[in-house]
Design a protein around this motif. Structure first.
Motif, PDB file in Angstrom:
ATOM      1  N   PRO A   1       6.222  -9.928  10.759  1.00 29.14           N
ATOM      2  CA  PRO A   1       6.560  -9.607   9.357  1.00 29.14           C
ATOM      3  C   PRO A   1       8.142 -11.104   8.577  1.00 29.14           C
ATOM      4  CG  PRO A   1       7.146  -7.940   9.624  1.00 29.14           C
ATOM      5  CD  PRO A   1       6.967  -8.570  11.322  1.00 29.14           C
ATOM      6  N   THR A   2       7.752 -11.419   7.910  1.00 30.14           N
ATOM      7  CA  THR A   2       8.992 -11.951   7.081  1.00 30.14           C
ATOM      8  C   THR A   2       9.774 -10.993   6.421  1.00 30.14           C
ATOM      9  OG1 THR A   2       7.761 -12.173   4.852  1.00 30.14           O
ATOM     10  CG2 THR A   2       7.339 -14.159   6.437  1.00 30.14           C
ATOM     11  N   GLN A   3       9.503 -10.209   5.985  1.00 31.09           N
ATOM     12  CA  GLN A   3      10.735  -8.982   5.994  1.00 31.09           C
ATOM     13  C   GLN A   3      10.614  -8.365   7.398  1.00 31.09           C
ATOM     14  OE1 GLN A   3      11.341  -8.995   1.489  1.00 31.09           O
ATOM     15  NE2 GLN A   3       9.129  -9.784   1.130  1.00 31.09           N
ATOM     16  N   ALA A   4      11.466  -7.258   7.133  1.00 29.19           N
ATOM     17  CA  ALA A   4      10.914  -6.012   8.471  1.00 29.19           C
ATOM     18  C   ALA A   4      10.393  -5.288   6.790  1.00 29.19           C
ATOM     19  CB  ALA A   4      12.571  -4.659   7.936  1.00 29.19           C
ATOM     20  N   PRO A   5       9.104  -4.080   7.660  1.00 34.81           N
ATOM     21  CA  PRO A   5       7.916  -3.281   6.849  1.00 34.81           C
ATOM     22  C   PRO A   5       8.846  -2.609   6.031  1.00 34.81           C
ATOM     23  CG  PRO A   5       7.234  -4.115   9.445  1.00 34.81           C
ATOM     24  CD  PRO A   5       9.109  -4.601   9.373  1.00 34.81           C
ATOM     25  N   ASP A   6       8.162  -2.697   5.105  1.00 34.40           N
ATOM     26  CA  ASP A   6       8.930  -1.192   3.673  1.00 34.40           C
ATOM     27  C   ASP A   6       7.994  -0.300   3.966  1.00 34.40           C
ATOM     28  OD1 ASP A   6      11.599  -1.205   1.750  1.00 34.40           O
ATOM     29  OD2 ASP A   6       9.606  -0.571   1.088  1.00 34.40           O
ATOM     30  N   TYR A   7       8.780   1.335   3.886  1.00 28.51           N
ATOM     31  CA  TYR A   7       7.951   2.479   3.261  1.00 28.51           C
ATOM     32  C   TYR A   7       7.757   2.297   1.855  1.00 28.51           C
ATOM     33  CZ  TYR A   7       6.786   7.443   3.074  1.00 28.51           C
ATOM     34  OH  TYR A   7       6.155   8.277   3.082  1.00 28.51           O
ATOM     35  N   ALA A   8       8.132   1.434   0.928  1.00 34.27           N
ATOM     36  CA  ALA A   8       8.038   1.898   0.019  1.00 34.27           C
ATOM     37  C   ALA A   8       7.412   1.026  -0.689  1.00 34.27           C
ATOM     38  CB  ALA A   8       9.133   2.052  -1.294  1.00 34.27           C
ATOM     39  N   ARG A   9       7.251  -0.377  -0.090  1.00 29.55           N
ATOM     40  CA  ARG A   9       6.072  -1.418  -0.629  1.00 29.55           C
ATOM     41  C   ARG A   9       4.277  -0.874   0.267  1.00 29.55           C
ATOM     42  NH1 ARG A   9       9.803  -5.152   1.460  1.00 29.55           N
ATOM     43  NH2 ARG A   9       9.332  -5.791   3.427  1.00 29.55           N
ATOM     44  N   GLY A  10       4.810  -0.183   1.501  1.00 28.59           N
ATOM     45  CA  GLY A  10       3.629  -0.541   1.888  1.00 28.59           C
ATOM     46  C   GLY A  10       3.053   1.294   1.046  1.00 28.59           C
ATOM     47  N   GLU A  11       3.751   1.977   0.218  1.00 32.68           N
ATOM     48  CA  GLU A  11       2.712   3.374  -0.402  1.00 32.68           C
ATOM     49  C   GLU A  11       2.110   2.333  -1.410  1.00 32.68           C
ATOM     50  OE1 GLU A  11       4.497   7.612  -2.129  1.00 32.68           O
ATOM     51  OE2 GLU A  11       5.966   6.205  -1.961  1.00 32.68           O
ATOM     52  N   ALA A  12       2.771   1.391  -2.057  1.00 35.50           N
ATOM     53  CA  ALA A  12       2.337   1.119  -2.896  1.00 35.50           C
ATOM     54  C   ALA A  12       0.937   0.338  -2.885  1.00 35.50           C
ATOM     55  CB  ALA A  12       3.184   0.111  -3.670  1.00 35.50           C
ATOM     56  N   VAL A  13       0.827  -0.428  -1.838  1.00 38.08           N
ATOM     57  CA  VAL A  13      -0.061  -1.318  -1.165  1.00 38.08           C
ATOM     58  C   VAL A  13      -1.181   0.109  -0.543  1.00 38.08           C
ATOM     59  CG1 VAL A  13      -1.013  -2.621   0.662  1.00 38.08           C
ATOM     60  CG2 VAL A  13       0.626  -2.756  -0.180  1.00 38.08           C
ATOM     61  N   PHE A  14      -0.478   1.061  -0.066  1.00 36.79           N
ATOM     62  CA  PHE A  14      -1.674   2.328   0.064  1.00 36.79           C
ATOM     63  C   PHE A  14      -2.449   2.666  -1.260  1.00 36.79           C
ATOM     64  CE2 PHE A  14      -3.040   7.319   0.389  1.00 36.79           C
ATOM     65  CZ  PHE A  14      -3.321   6.852   1.617  1.00 36.79           C
ATOM     66  N   LYS A  15      -1.651   2.933  -2.522  1.00 34.22           N
ATOM     67  CA  LYS A  15      -2.479   3.264  -3.448  1.00 34.22           C
ATOM     68  C   LYS A  15      -3.239   2.413  -4.073  1.00 34.22           C
ATOM     69  CE  LYS A  15       1.601   6.012  -4.615  1.00 34.22           C
ATOM     70  NZ  LYS A  15       2.815   6.737  -5.653  1.00 34.22           N
ATOM     71  N   ARG A  16      -2.970   0.719  -4.621  1.00 35.47           N
ATOM     72  CA  ARG A  16      -3.822   0.459  -4.832  1.00 35.47           C
ATOM     73  C   ARG A  16      -5.158   0.152  -3.700  1.00 35.47           C
ATOM     74  NH1 ARG A  16      -0.530  -5.105  -3.306  1.00 35.47           N
ATOM     75  NH2 ARG A  16      -1.931  -5.073  -1.533  1.00 35.47           N
ATOM     76  N   ASP A  17      -4.804  -0.142  -2.425  1.00 34.88           N
ATOM     77  CA  ASP A  17      -5.965  -0.619  -1.333  1.00 34.88           C
ATOM     78  C   ASP A  17      -6.414   0.107  -1.030  1.00 34.88           C
ATOM     79  OD1 ASP A  17      -5.951  -3.478  -2.516  1.00 34.88           O
ATOM     80  OD2 ASP A  17      -3.942  -3.830  -1.570  1.00 34.88           O
ATOM     81  N   CYS A  18      -6.142   1.467  -0.549  1.00 35.04           N
ATOM     82  CA  CYS A  18      -6.364   2.413   0.385  1.00 35.04           C
ATOM     83  C   CYS A  18      -6.994   3.612  -0.169  1.00 35.04           C
ATOM     84  CB  CYS A  18      -5.323   2.662   1.606  1.00 35.04           C
ATOM     85  SG  CYS A  18      -4.634   0.835   2.141  1.00 35.04           S
TER      86      CYS A  18
END
Length: 309
Positions: A178-195
């Motif tokens: 990844p270009t940036q270290a994986p992030d919990y808060a960003r991942g949570e936003a993706v989860f809520k949006r797409d999962c």
């Protein structure tokens, strides 16, 4: 034509989700920004035979039983399953879909040495591991009807594949770092949006008439800490190629890494190989920046709460 219920059962591990992480787990140094070239290419992949072409004989009955076990594992292999998952949750379309560890890409690659247990494994032994880790259950004995049926199904699906040659689409997609270290808060936003639509806000999936149609991604009914999907690289590759279900390759690489981090930053059943302590178990089996086992996320060391799900 497949029934709506069967199609629902084909639903799978979309992967993701929770709070902020303190500190982030150390990952390999980011590479240059990923381009669209990282999207898996499946055009030249092997085409497994149509299900309608299963032989109409006693061997065909074993093939069909293997397919049933694959799609409804808790019903047809109940004695060996310890959670709410099916084989199809990680190996989509009854093990037929490229870049979701398809059976036609796995069967011809065994026997093979596995670093996971430091020895050469047969295909049947590899299946035993799936039950022990991904299904959080116990390994069927070698020669058991369940393993024989699954082997027959994988063998039939793989006919025509060369032995020992990894075909396009085998395993999971391999993403650039990844270009940036994986992030919990960003991942949570993706989860809520797409999962969350399929896997629910709490990541526990959905059931219809007592049968899992969208699998839990963490917690007591998900895969345990010994499963391959607990590795961020495996989870990110699977998500990128296949999720959201039916819309694979629509997330960015970074989104896939972030939501994989979010999913794997939740507690799940203990690794069956547990050795006295989480720290010792991490050193023995999870000593990689791609595993969050034994890592502090949101102030809690993952793995320590596995016995209290």
């Amino acid at each position: 034509m497949k029934s709506p219920q069967w199609i629902l059962l084909t639903a799978v591990l979309a992967l993701t989700a929770c709070h902020r992480t303190e500190p982030q787990a150390a990952l390999p140094a980011p590479h240059a920004p990923a381009t669209s070239a990282s999207a898996p290419k499946v055009a030249a992949r092997f085409e497994p035979p149509a299900e309608s072409s299963m032989p109409n004989d006693d061997f065909g009955k074993q093939i069909e039983l293997g397919r049933l076990i694959f799609s409804d594992t808790g019903r047809y292999a109940k004695a060996y399953v310890g959670n709410a998952l099916t084989c199809e949750n990680c190996h989509l379309d009854a093990g037929r879909l490229a870049h979701s560890a398809p059976m036609w890409g796995a069967y011809p690659m065994y026997p093979a040495y596995r670093a996971k247990n430091h020895r050469v494994n047969t295909f049947a032994e590899r299946l035993q591991g799936c039950f022990q880790y991904s299904m959080n259950g116990k390994a069927p004995p070698l020669g058991d009807d369940v393993l024989v049926a699954l082997e027959a199904y994988a063998y039939w699906m793989s006919k025509g594949e060369p032995i020992g040659v990894a075909p396009p689409g085998h395993g999971y997609a391999k993403l650039p770092k990844p270009t940036q270290a994986p992030d919990y808060a960003r991942g949570e936003a993706v989860f809520k949006r797409d999962c969350a639509l399929c896997h629910s806000d709490n990541g526990q999936g959905q059931q219809v008439a007592g049968r899992t149609v969208f699998p839990p991604l963490w917690g007591a009914q998900s895969f345990n800490w010994g499963a391959g999907m607990e590795r961020l690289d495996n989870a990110a590759g699977f998500i990128k190629a296949n999720m959201p279900l039916g819309r694979g390759n629509t997330l960015t690489d970074q989104d896939a890494w972030d939501v994989a981090y979010f999913m794997d930053a939740h507690e799940r059943p203990q690794d069956p190989r547990f050795k006295n302590s989480v720290a010792e178990t991490r050193k023995a089996y999870h000593d990689t920046p791609y595993s969050l086992y034994g890592v502090a996320v949101n102030g809690k060391v993952l793995g320590e709460g596995s016995g209290h799900l």
